[in-house]
Design a protein around this motif. Structure first.
Motif, PDB file in Angstrom:
ATOM      1  N   THR A 252     -14.606 -12.223 -82.236  1.00 27.59           N
ATOM      2  CA  THR A 252     -15.864 -12.188 -81.481  1.00 27.59           C
ATOM      3  C   THR A 252     -16.097 -13.426 -80.623  1.00 27.59           C
ATOM      4  OG1 THR A 252     -17.149 -13.240 -83.257  1.00 27.59           O
ATOM      5  CG2 THR A 252     -16.913 -10.824 -83.332  1.00 27.59           C
ATOM      6  N   GLY A 253     -15.362 -14.496 -80.909  1.00 27.08           N
ATOM      7  CA  GLY A 253     -15.567 -15.732 -80.167  1.00 27.08           C
ATOM      8  C   GLY A 253     -16.760 -16.541 -80.645  1.00 27.08           C
ATOM      9  N   GLN A 254     -17.389 -16.125 -81.733  1.00 27.38           N
ATOM     10  CA  GLN A 254     -18.505 -16.898 -82.289  1.00 27.38           C
ATOM     11  C   GLN A 254     -18.384 -16.974 -83.807  1.00 27.38           C
ATOM     12  OE1 GLN A 254     -22.349 -15.097 -81.691  1.00 27.38           O
ATOM     13  NE2 GLN A 254     -21.781 -13.149 -82.614  1.00 27.38           N
ATOM     14  N   GLN A 255     -18.894 -18.072 -84.355  1.00 30.36           N
ATOM     15  CA  GLN A 255     -18.892 -18.201 -85.800  1.00 30.36           C
ATOM     16  C   GLN A 255     -19.839 -17.186 -86.412  1.00 30.36           C
ATOM     17  OE1 GLN A 255     -19.726 -22.277 -86.959  1.00 30.36           O
ATOM     18  NE2 GLN A 255     -17.543 -22.742 -86.940  1.00 30.36           N
ATOM     19  N   VAL A 260     -25.495 -14.536 -87.547  1.00 31.92           N
ATOM     20  CA  VAL A 260     -26.648 -14.474 -88.449  1.00 31.92           C
ATOM     21  C   VAL A 260     -27.909 -14.952 -87.727  1.00 31.92           C
ATOM     22  CG1 VAL A 260     -27.690 -15.483 -90.525  1.00 31.92           C
ATOM     23  CG2 VAL A 260     -25.300 -14.711 -90.574  1.00 31.92           C
ATOM     24  N   GLN A 261     -27.790 -16.037 -86.959  1.00 33.14           N
ATOM     25  CA  GLN A 261     -28.941 -16.565 -86.231  1.00 33.14           C
ATOM     26  C   GLN A 261     -29.441 -15.592 -85.170  1.00 33.14           C
ATOM     27  OE1 GLN A 261     -27.118 -20.287 -85.045  1.00 33.14           O
ATOM     28  NE2 GLN A 261     -28.277 -21.432 -86.573  1.00 33.14           N
ATOM     29  N   ASN A 262     -28.528 -14.861 -84.570  1.00 33.92           N
ATOM     30  CA  ASN A 262     -28.922 -13.885 -83.550  1.00 33.92           C
ATOM     31  C   ASN A 262     -29.453 -12.589 -84.157  1.00 33.92           C
ATOM     32  OD1 ASN A 262     -28.072 -15.613 -81.484  1.00 33.92           O
ATOM     33  ND2 ASN A 262     -25.994 -14.799 -81.488  1.00 33.92           N
ATOM     34  N   ARG A 263     -28.934 -12.257 -85.333  1.00 33.55           N
ATOM     35  CA  ARG A 263     -29.224 -10.940 -85.929  1.00 33.55           C
ATOM     36  C   ARG A 263     -30.449 -10.958 -86.838  1.00 33.55           C
ATOM     37  NH1 ARG A 263     -30.414  -6.849 -87.713  1.00 33.55           N
ATOM     38  NH2 ARG A 263     -29.201  -5.060 -88.428  1.00 33.55           N
ATOM     39  N   PHE A 264     -30.688 -12.092 -87.523  1.00 36.16           N
ATOM     40  CA  PHE A 264     -31.750 -12.160 -88.527  1.00 36.16           C
ATOM     41  C   PHE A 264     -32.769 -13.247 -88.173  1.00 36.16           C
ATOM     42  CE2 PHE A 264     -27.934 -10.535 -90.579  1.00 36.16           C
ATOM     43  CZ  PHE A 264     -28.410  -9.407 -91.239  1.00 36.16           C
ATOM     44  N   ALA A 271     -31.739 -17.694 -95.845  1.00 33.43           N
ATOM     45  CA  ALA A 271     -30.992 -17.351 -97.055  1.00 33.43           C
ATOM     46  C   ALA A 271     -29.539 -17.022 -96.740  1.00 33.43           C
ATOM     47  CB  ALA A 271     -31.665 -16.182 -97.767  1.00 33.43           C
ATOM     48  N   LEU A 272     -29.300 -16.251 -95.687  1.00 32.59           N
ATOM     49  CA  LEU A 272     -27.934 -15.877 -95.323  1.00 32.59           C
ATOM     50  C   LEU A 272     -27.128 -17.088 -94.847  1.00 32.59           C
ATOM     51  CD1 LEU A 272     -28.671 -12.478 -93.571  1.00 32.59           C
ATOM     52  CD2 LEU A 272     -27.216 -12.786 -95.595  1.00 32.59           C
ATOM     53  N   LEU A 273     -27.766 -17.989 -94.112  1.00 31.46           N
ATOM     54  CA  LEU A 273     -27.075 -19.201 -93.677  1.00 31.46           C
ATOM     55  C   LEU A 273     -26.734 -20.087 -94.872  1.00 31.46           C
ATOM     56  CD1 LEU A 273     -29.095 -20.118 -90.439  1.00 31.46           C
ATOM     57  CD2 LEU A 273     -26.747 -19.249 -90.568  1.00 31.46           C
TER      58      LEU A 273
END
Length: 356
Positions: A252-255, A260-264, A271-273
């Motif tokens: 994807t070219g991204q960590q 997670v930051q974009n999605r949640f 919590a996910l981070l």
């Protein structure tokens, strides 16, 4: 067709373009002895005291508590140089010889942050975890921080014991409190972690499952598909997930953390981070938490106490090394410079030594 080609190219990169540990590291990592503390020693700073004499320790503590003026130095010296098991033996022997409860005697003799550190030292590990988890769920505006720390970093037997003590002490299942105090993705994540169903590492790399998990995470971008993130991050073993994280970035070219930051958002994102950080490198995760606690206007003694005690017999040496590497200053010096008051000596004793 285009999606299939992209998935195929990602699969090829797993086998031909993989970057990772050296062959020597791979072999050492698969050796059964690598995880046996009896063979390699412990990565904790606090070990079983070899010249342990329960009678002598009871007498020393009795004199420190009942003598003219409380001898805080002796109390700290004894309790931070004995393993948790040895401290429990001292507690039982103290009760038998004096007909007094050692914990209550220490609480009566001490006060402030030092009292809190000593009380935490005297608690069985599972009880301390249960108390911290309860306080996070019932009395915190951000329960995800402590809850993820405890649920994601404790070995399965200790987590089961923690949840059993929670039910015994508070007359309610921890899962019930999770349902009443949290909601949404955070609730799903905590409940999944509480089950302790994470796969154990077999030593065999499953490239097919790795590719399936990468594709499942990439496709879980629409509302209602968050369950894939919870399932994968709470059930797969860390060794597998580190490979998934690397492959996700190559595809994807991204960590994964950026996704997670974009999605949640909100507590689910936090919590996910945190969970991703635990999975990538648990000692580094704790080093970052200790650093943050020390950076507050008033150092967060509760966080420092919980982490230093809970990891003192597990991996505090590794945490110290990660702290020095990441922040350029030793954990010992940071505690020495940042913490004021009578609890500093106890925290430094747990930290044990300077890292040059």
């Amino acid at each position: 067709m285009e999606g299939r080609d992209r998935a195929s190219s990602c699969t090829m990169s797993v086998t031909s373009g993989m970057t990772g540990p050296s062959l020597t590291q791979e072999i050492l990592g698969h050796l059964g002895l690598a995880n046996k503390t009896a063979a390699w020693g412990t990565l904790g700073t606090l070990r079983t005291f070899l010249s342990f004499s329960v009678d002598k320790d009871v007498q020393r503590l009795l004199r420190a508590i009942a003598g003219q003026g409380v001898d805080q130095t002796t109390i700290v010296e004894v309790l931070t140089n004995r393993s948790r098991e040895q401290r429990q033996l001292i507690s039982r022997a103290f009760q038998e010889r004096t007909q007094q409860d050692l914990l209550k005697s220490l609480q009566a003799a001490l006060s402030g942050n030092l009292e809190r550190v000593v009380v935490a030292l005297m608690q069985p590990a599972a009880r301390l975890d249960a108390q911290e988890l309860r306080a996070a769920l019932k009395g915190s505006s951000s329960p995800e921080d402590v809850a993820v720390e405890i649920l994601a970093t404790r070995a399965p037997p200790r987590l089961r014991e923690c949840l059993a003590v929670y039910k015994h002490d508070f007359q309610v299942e921890a899962e019930e409190d999770m349902r009443s105090e949290t909601s949404g993705i955070l609730q799903d994540l905590l409940l999944a972690l509480a089950k302790g169903d994470r796969d154990s590492y077999s030593g065999i790399i499953d490239y097919n499952l790795e590719e399936q998990d990468v594709q499942a995470l990439r496709q879980a971008e629409e509302p209602g598909t968050e369950g894939a993130w919870v399932l994968i991050l709470t059930q797969r073993n860390p060794e597998h997930l580190v490979r998934v994280f690397g492959q996700y970035q190559r595809c994807t070219g991204q960590q994964l953390e950026e996704a997670v930051q974009n999605r949640f958002h909100g507590d689910a994102q936090v919590a996910l981070l945190s969970l991703a950080s635990v999975i990538r490198n648990t000692p580094r995760y704790f080093a970052a938490k200790l650093y943050q606690a020390l950076q507050e206007t008033e150092p967060n003694d509760q966080v420092l106490t919980r982490i230093l005690i809970s990891r003192s017999e597990t991996d505090l040496l590794s945490i110290r090394a990660e702290f020095k590497k990441k922040f350029g200053k030793s954990l010992y010096s940071s505690v020495q410079d940042g913490v004021k008051g009578d609890c500093r000596s106890a925290l430094l004793a747990l930290c044990r030594a300077e890292d040059i």
